[in-house]
Write a protein that holds these residues in place. Structure first.
Motif, PDB file in Angstrom:
ATOM      1  N   TYR A  94      55.203  47.258  31.041  1.00 55.06           N
ATOM      2  CA  TYR A  94      56.197  46.593  30.193  1.00 55.06           C
ATOM      3  C   TYR A  94      57.611  47.102  30.483  1.00 55.06           C
ATOM      4  O   TYR A  94      58.582  46.348  30.332  1.00 55.06           O
ATOM      5  N   GLY A  95      57.719  48.354  30.927  1.00 55.01           N
ATOM      6  CA  GLY A  95      59.020  48.835  31.354  1.00 55.01           C
ATOM      7  C   GLY A  95      59.522  48.065  32.562  1.00 55.01           C
ATOM      8  O   GLY A  95      60.702  47.706  32.653  1.00 55.01           O
ATOM      9  N   TRP A 134      62.076  48.162  29.277  1.00 56.72           N
ATOM     10  CA  TRP A 134      61.937  49.099  28.166  1.00 56.72           C
ATOM     11  C   TRP A 134      61.912  50.537  28.674  1.00 56.72           C
ATOM     12  O   TRP A 134      61.346  50.826  29.727  1.00 56.72           O
ATOM     13  N   CYS A 184      58.984  52.037  22.254  1.00 58.09           N
ATOM     14  CA  CYS A 184      59.615  51.359  23.385  1.00 58.09           C
ATOM     15  C   CYS A 184      61.027  50.957  22.989  1.00 58.09           C
ATOM     16  O   CYS A 184      61.231  50.271  21.979  1.00 58.09           O
ATOM     17  N   MET A 195      64.944  49.424  23.935  1.00 55.86           N
ATOM     18  CA  MET A 195      65.769  48.572  24.779  1.00 55.86           C
ATOM     19  C   MET A 195      67.213  48.735  24.320  1.00 55.86           C
ATOM     20  O   MET A 195      67.519  48.504  23.135  1.00 55.86           O
TER      21      MET A 195
END
Length: 254
Positions: free
Chosen positions: A28-29, A34, A49, A51
């Motif tokens: 997901y990063g 993130w 996470c 942002m």
């Protein structure tokens, strides 16, 4: 949109339960940009996470059997009272209300149609610090074969009203609390595979759905529904490398 609080009865947080939090954080990063921040030891391996410095989602070790999934959390004033209301309305309490350090109090529940969700009583952690921005959650959608039972349940527990509107040529139900749209409901018909249970789908916003789908595939994920134009925008359904399913949508331009 930067968020400072959530009214009771509105989705406020999402998190992923997965057998490999480190691998999920890497996926997901790479997909959303993130930054993962692991909590203190008492968090049990839970990762916040971030942002642009704002918390947008959580990733933690899976504490149940079955496949990993994204959970929708609904903000409440009192998790204990809500858990009782869920039981009274025919739902189930999978995890009794519990304190999560000083962040808040939560309970894991399900509606009578079998869709799992959670509630969040905020303290230090209100929920997502951003909503609707690219890389942040933007929509939560119940998918069920029993929309009438679901409508009765969520009205009894959260005061939601289900209103069906034409959406790109087919009826779609939106959840309203007062006059505010807070989520949606999609009815599963006979075209849906029988082994897919009722569930809450999490949508993340993106600047370009096609690019995001291609990037997810590069990172080892799967494109389950290819990028498709619908009235609210262009969306896709993706699976991460551990099997959790989520959606991405880009609003129409112009």
């Amino acid at each position: 949109m930067e968020m400072h609080s959530y009214p009771p009865g509105r989705p406020s947080w999402v998190d992923l339960g997965t057998p490999d939090p480190a691998a999920a954080a890497e996926f997901y990063g790479g997909l959303f940009g993130w930054a993962g921040e692991e909590g203190p030891p008492e968090s049990g391996g839970y990762r916040m996470c971030l942002m642009n410095g704002y918390p947008v989602a959580g990733i933690g070790p899976m504490r149940h059997s079955g496949r990993p999934f994204w959970a929708t959390y609904i903000s409440v004033v009192d998790a204990d009272t809500t858990a009782k209301s869920v039981r009274d309305a025919g739902g189930q309490v999978y995890l009794e209300p519990m304190d999560v350090m000083t962040w808040g109090r939560m309970a894991a529940l399900s509606d009578p149609t079998g869709a799992a969700f959670a509630v969040w009583q905020p303290r230090d952690h209100i929920g997502a610090g951003l909503w609707g921005e690219p890389g942040a959650c933007c929509w939560n959608e119940l998918t069920t074969r029993e929309p009438a039972a679901a409508a009765e349940f969520y009205h009894a527990v959260f005061g939601w009203t289900a209103r069906t509107e034409p959406m790109g040529g087919f009826p779609y139900t939106v959840w309203l609390r007062g006059d505010q749209w807070i989520g949606g409901m999609l009815t599963m018909d006979e075209k849906w595979p029988a082994d897919i249970p009722a569930h809450w789908m999490v949508y993340f916003a993106a600047t370009d759905t096609d690019t995001a789908a291609a990037r997810a595939r590069e990172l080892g994920g799967a494109v389950l529904v290819p990028p498709t134009d619908i009235q609210p925008g262009r969306f896709t359904v993706l699976g991460d490398p551990q099997g959790a399913v989520f959606s991405i949508i880009t609003p129409p331009t112009g």
